[in-house]
Structure formats: C-alpha cells, structure tokens
Design a protein around this motif. Structure first.
Motif, short mmCIF file in Angstrom:
data_model
loop_
_atom_site.label_atom_id
_atom_site.label_comp_id
_atom_site.label_asym_id
_atom_site.label_seq_id
_atom_site.Cartn_x
_atom_site.Cartn_y
_atom_site.Cartn_z
N CYS A 1 0.83 -1.21 0.00
CA CYS A 1 0.00 0.00 0.00
C CYS A 1 0.86 1.25 0.00
O CYS A 1 0.61 2.19 -0.75
CB CYS A 1 -0.93 -0.03 1.21
SG CYS A 1 -2.17 1.29 1.24
N THR B 1 -1.34 -1.30 -5.36
CA THR B 1 -2.62 -1.53 -4.71
C THR B 1 -3.35 -2.77 -5.20
O THR B 1 -4.14 -3.36 -4.45
CB THR B 1 -3.53 -0.30 -4.86
OG1 THR B 1 -3.59 0.07 -6.24
CG2 THR B 1 -2.97 0.88 -4.05
N VAL C 1 -6.32 0.35 1.75
CA VAL C 1 -5.83 -0.03 0.42
C VAL C 1 -6.80 0.49 -0.65
O VAL C 1 -6.37 1.06 -1.67
CB VAL C 1 -5.68 -1.56 0.31
CG1 VAL C 1 -5.42 -1.97 -1.14
CG2 VAL C 1 -4.55 -2.05 1.20
N THR D 1 -6.39 4.20 -1.05
CA THR D 1 -5.15 4.50 -1.77
C THR D 1 -5.31 4.23 -3.26
O THR D 1 -4.71 4.93 -4.10
CB THR D 1 -3.99 3.67 -1.20
OG1 THR D 1 -3.87 3.93 0.20
CG2 THR D 1 -2.66 4.01 -1.88
#
Length: 269
Positions: free
Chosen positions: A185, A190, A225, A228
């Motif tokens: 991450c 990702t 995650v 992101t």
C-alpha cells in the motif's frame, strides 16, 4: 510456577482469552497468576518465564508497551541465564522486545536488538528455523518503519519462508502478510495489496472469527488499500462498518478501536 490445578486452570483461561483477542481479560488473569517481579527472587523457571511472555503479548494488545517492556526485559534476563544467549526462546523474546520498543518509537534500539537476534538465530539455528523466522519478521517490520522503500525485498522473502515453514495458518504467517499489505500500500502497488488483504481477511475469519480484533484490523487495512487505490466510496463504506463493529464488540476505548478510527479519519479527509 506452582503447578497446582487452580493455577493450571487460571493459566488456561488466560491463554484462551489471549487467543480469542480478549486482551484485557488475559492480562488480568496473568496478573493474578504471576508473582510480582522481584530481583531478590532469583531466576524464575522456564514455565513462569513463558507465561510472562504471554502476559506481555496481552499487554501489547492493550498498547501498554511500558508494562510489557518490563515483563520482556525480565524474561530476557532470565532466559539468558537459564537457557543461554542463543536458545530459540531467548532469541524469540529478543524479537518480542524489539517489537515493543518499535511501538514506543524507539526505532534505533529496536533495530539494533532485532539485527542482533537475526544474526544469532541465523548463525546458530539457520535462517528457516521458526525462531529465526520470528526474528526476521521483526527486523522486516522495523525496516518498513525506518526505510520503507528499501524493505520490500526483505519482507517478501520473510513472507515466503514463513509460509513455506509454517503454512498459512500460523500467526507469524498472518503477521507477515499484514506487513506485506502495508508495504504494498505504501508503495502504491494496490492491486496486489488488495488481493493479499482479501486473502488475509479470509484466513483470519476462518481461524479467529469475523469479530476478532486482528480480523477487524485486517478489514481496516483493506479499507485503506481501497482508498489509496482511488476507491474512496467503497473504502468509506467499509471503514464505517468496521468502526461500528469495533465500537460494539471491543468498546470505544480499546486500542484497536482507536486505530480503526484513525484509519477512518484518514479516509474521511
């Protein structure tokens, strides 16, 4: 440690509470079970020292790192005297202490201790001995927090070796996968992070239950995650659900709940 039946029963209750994630109950039981640390008492037996490690793990779950450090330093001294500097239990306690110091942001101390543990364990036991793997995991965790962009290779190797030795059902394998997810991450990898997060959640739900503190933390990691990766709406819906569950199951003052709310604040920003 007194091996009487009442103490055996108390210890079983403490261990059970630790495994189910009830860290507060586990800590209370170990506090009843274990005598106060006294330098005048001399070196304790190996069984008592092992119980103190479990007590320290319960304190770790409660984020009471100073109290845990006291227990682990006492254990480490006792194991060095009783078992020797290079015994697997001694080296594992060194790794636990390094974890504790890192949580207190004492990264220089943590790194020095973890590197010493890895060097000793690798030399004496071999890099794939269970104790060496635990030490390597701690060092990889310290590296992630101190030199994150240089830690990926070490973390991947540690995950690979832990899974090869222990399989996917071991707590060190779960901790290693958690660290890999954090690393991926941070490096904005990702797609892989999301895949690993789903796999870890499935493992924890199967072995520990959907409402275990570690499972809730894994789901919060997935939310981060997703955030992101640009999936903000999905991330917010997930972290809201996890925060509600953590409040209900663990309580608003639990350290894991506080961590989940910190993730929620990041996602909401």
């Amino acid at each position: 440690m007194n091996a009487s039946a009442p103490n055996d029963n108390l210890r079983q209750q403490a261990e059970r509470a630790l495994q189910t994630g009830d860290f507060a109950a586990s800590a209370r039981l170990y506090e009843q079970l274990l005598p106060d640390i006294s330098p005048a008492a001399g070196t304790e037996d190996a069984d008592t020292l092992t119980a103190r490690v479990q007590y320290a793990l319960a304190l770790y779950g409660l984020a009471d790192y100073p109290a845990g450090e006291t227990q682990l330093r006492h254990v480490l001294h006792g194991q060095q005297q009783l078992l020797g500097l290079d015994h697997p239990d001694t080296l594992t306690t060194m790794a636990r202490l390094a974890d504790n110091l890192g949580e207190q942001d004492r990264w220089t101390e943590a790194g020095e201790l973890a590197r010493t543990a890895v060097e000793r364990a690798t030399t004496v036991l071999g890099a794939e001995h269970p104790a060496a793997l635990t030490c390597r995991l701690t060092l990889a965790w310290v590296q992630y927090h101190t030199v994150p962009h240089e830690s990926e290779e070490s973390i991947r190797a540690t995950v690979r070796d832990i899974v090869a030795v222990h399989g996917d059902g071991h707590r060190d394998a779960w901790a290693a996968r958690h660290l890999l997810i954090e690393t991926l991450c941070a490096l904005h990898q990702t797609d892989e992070a999301e895949s690993e997060a789903h796999a870890l959640i499935a493992l924890r739900e199967e072995r520990q239950g959907a409402e275990h503190p570690h499972t809730l933390r894994a789901r919060a990691d997935l939310a981060l995650v997703l955030y992101t990766a640009g999936q903000a709406d999905q991330a917010r819906a997930l972290i809201d659900e996890v925060a509600e569950t953590s409040n209900r199951v663990l309580g608003g003052d639990h350290p894991y709940t506080a961590g989940i709310h910190a993730t929620r604040s990041t996602i909401a920003a």
